[in-house]
Design a protein around this motif. Structure first.
Motif, short mmCIF file in Angstrom:
data_model
loop_
_atom_site.label_atom_id
_atom_site.label_comp_id
_atom_site.label_asym_id
_atom_site.label_seq_id
_atom_site.Cartn_x
_atom_site.Cartn_y
_atom_site.Cartn_z
N LYS A 1 0.82 -1.20 0.00
CA LYS A 1 0.00 0.00 0.00
C LYS A 1 0.86 1.27 0.00
O LYS A 1 1.96 1.28 0.55
CB LYS A 1 -0.92 0.03 1.23
N ASN B 1 -8.56 0.63 1.76
CA ASN B 1 -7.94 1.81 2.37
C ASN B 1 -8.22 1.81 3.87
O ASN B 1 -9.31 1.42 4.31
CB ASN B 1 -8.51 3.09 1.77
N VAL C 1 -4.72 1.42 -1.03
CA VAL C 1 -4.57 0.31 -1.98
C VAL C 1 -4.13 0.86 -3.34
O VAL C 1 -4.15 2.07 -3.58
CB VAL C 1 -5.87 -0.50 -2.12
N HIS D 1 3.12 3.69 -3.79
CA HIS D 1 2.70 2.29 -3.80
C HIS D 1 3.80 1.42 -4.41
O HIS D 1 4.61 1.89 -5.22
CB HIS D 1 1.45 2.11 -4.68
#
Length: 334
Positions: free
Chosen positions: A116, A166, A203, A253
């Motif tokens: 993430k 999230n 995410v 990410h």
């Protein structure tokens, strides 16, 4: 390699630079804690950093020494991963372009291809305050903040257990009549200020911009509700302000395609040992994200580590041998 703030070691064989390159990425810094004198028994190595990730660095060094004369194996060791990594891997990822990156961080022998992104941000509510005997006459910044927190939790849908969604965490909150850093003042004042510090984990389908939009939408809903309430209240002072500060920290990410040829090759090496390869994703971040964010396929694969970032950290010796055997097979055959 040094950017005048953080020193790192990047080792490679220039005679191999025409071949496809694999970078082994590790860090030697650790978080504060106990057990800085390492010990071991037949099953585990104990000590701060044993799992996260000095054992992974040791394996990387041995693999480099074995393969560097025949393969384009590169080694990068940094010392600032636990404080964000920007001076080490973040700086060097803009200088070198390996074809594939492996970070031997602890993953319990799973192959991690996604992590993430993250954001840390501060929000402040300001009102005029007032006398506590007449709470119906003045807006309370703490009460407004509590309503905003509730709205934010709805927007980010915190799970009750680990899910790929999230998440939002309230890392700190301060407000009201604060006498000093340790002591609350008198409670007979309606709070005119409240601040929170949030940590968001995002995410792969949610960018930092998307997250900021969710926060802004939540604030607008609270502001709209307050304005409706104010119209029905006999307030002495109806001034309020909700301030969204610029993020303190933005973490990219880690996103790597499972169909990438290097990922398939490493997966095949894992299957030679276990018959199956578990491809996973995780809520935490690693330095591998810096290379992923500039388009270089990057993965995390490492040993079974227990209690990393906590007391009594230890790593399973048999899993270290498995990591060595799997990465040795991959580097031999890729």
């Amino acid at each position: 390699v040094s950017n005048q703030i953080i020193s790192s070691i990047h080792v490679f064989n220039p005679d191999m630079n025409k071949n496809k390159s694999v970078l082994l990425l590790g860090h030697v810094d650790v978080v504060p804690g106990d057990s800085f004198n390492p010990t071991n028994n037949e099953k585990f190595i104990f000590g701060r950093g044993s799992g996260d990730m000095k054992s992974g660095v040791a394996i990387s060094i041995l693999l480099f020494l074995k393969h560097h004369k025949n393969k384009n194996i590169q080694l990068l060791i940094t010392n600032d991963e636990e404080i964000g990594g920007h001076g080490g891997a973040g700086f060097i990822s803009k200088k070198i372009k390996p074809d594939f990156v492996i970070a031997p961080e602890p993953t319990n022998l799973d192959l991690r291809i996604k992590e993430k992104g993250a954001m840390q941000i501060q929000i402040e509510v300001q009102t005029s305050g007032g006398h506590s005997s007449r709470p119906w006459k003045n807006l309370n910044s703490i009460e407004i903040m509590l309503n905003l927190i509730s709205q934010l939790k709805k927007a980010f849908k915190n799970p009750l257990r680990e899910k790929w969604v999230n998440t939002i965490n309230i890392g700190g909150i301060i407000g009201g009549n604060i006498k000093d850093s340790l002591t609350l003042g008198s409670s007979n004042i309606i709070a005119n200020s409240c601040k929170i510090k949030l940590d968001l984990r995002l995410v792969d389908t949610c960018s930092h911009k998307n997250a900021l939009n969710l926060i802004q939408e939540s604030v607008k809903k609270i502001e709209s509700k307050l304005k409706q309430d104010i119209n029905h209240m006999n307030l002495e002072n109806n001034n309020f302000k909700i301030i969204i500060n610029n993020p303190d920290i933005l973490v990219e990410h880690l996103i790597t395609n499972k169909n990438n040829s290097f990922v398939k090759s490493l997966s095949k090496s894992i299957k030679t040992k276990f018959g199956v390869c578990n491809i996973t994703k995780a809520p935490a971040a690693s330095d591998a994200r810096f290379f992923s964010s500039v388009g270089i396929p990057s993965v995390v694969f490492g040993a079974n580590s227990i209690n990393h970032h906590a007391n009594n950290e230890h790593v399973q010796i048999s899993s270290l041998l498995n990591v060595w055997n799997i990465l040795n097979h991959f580097l031999t055959t890729y």
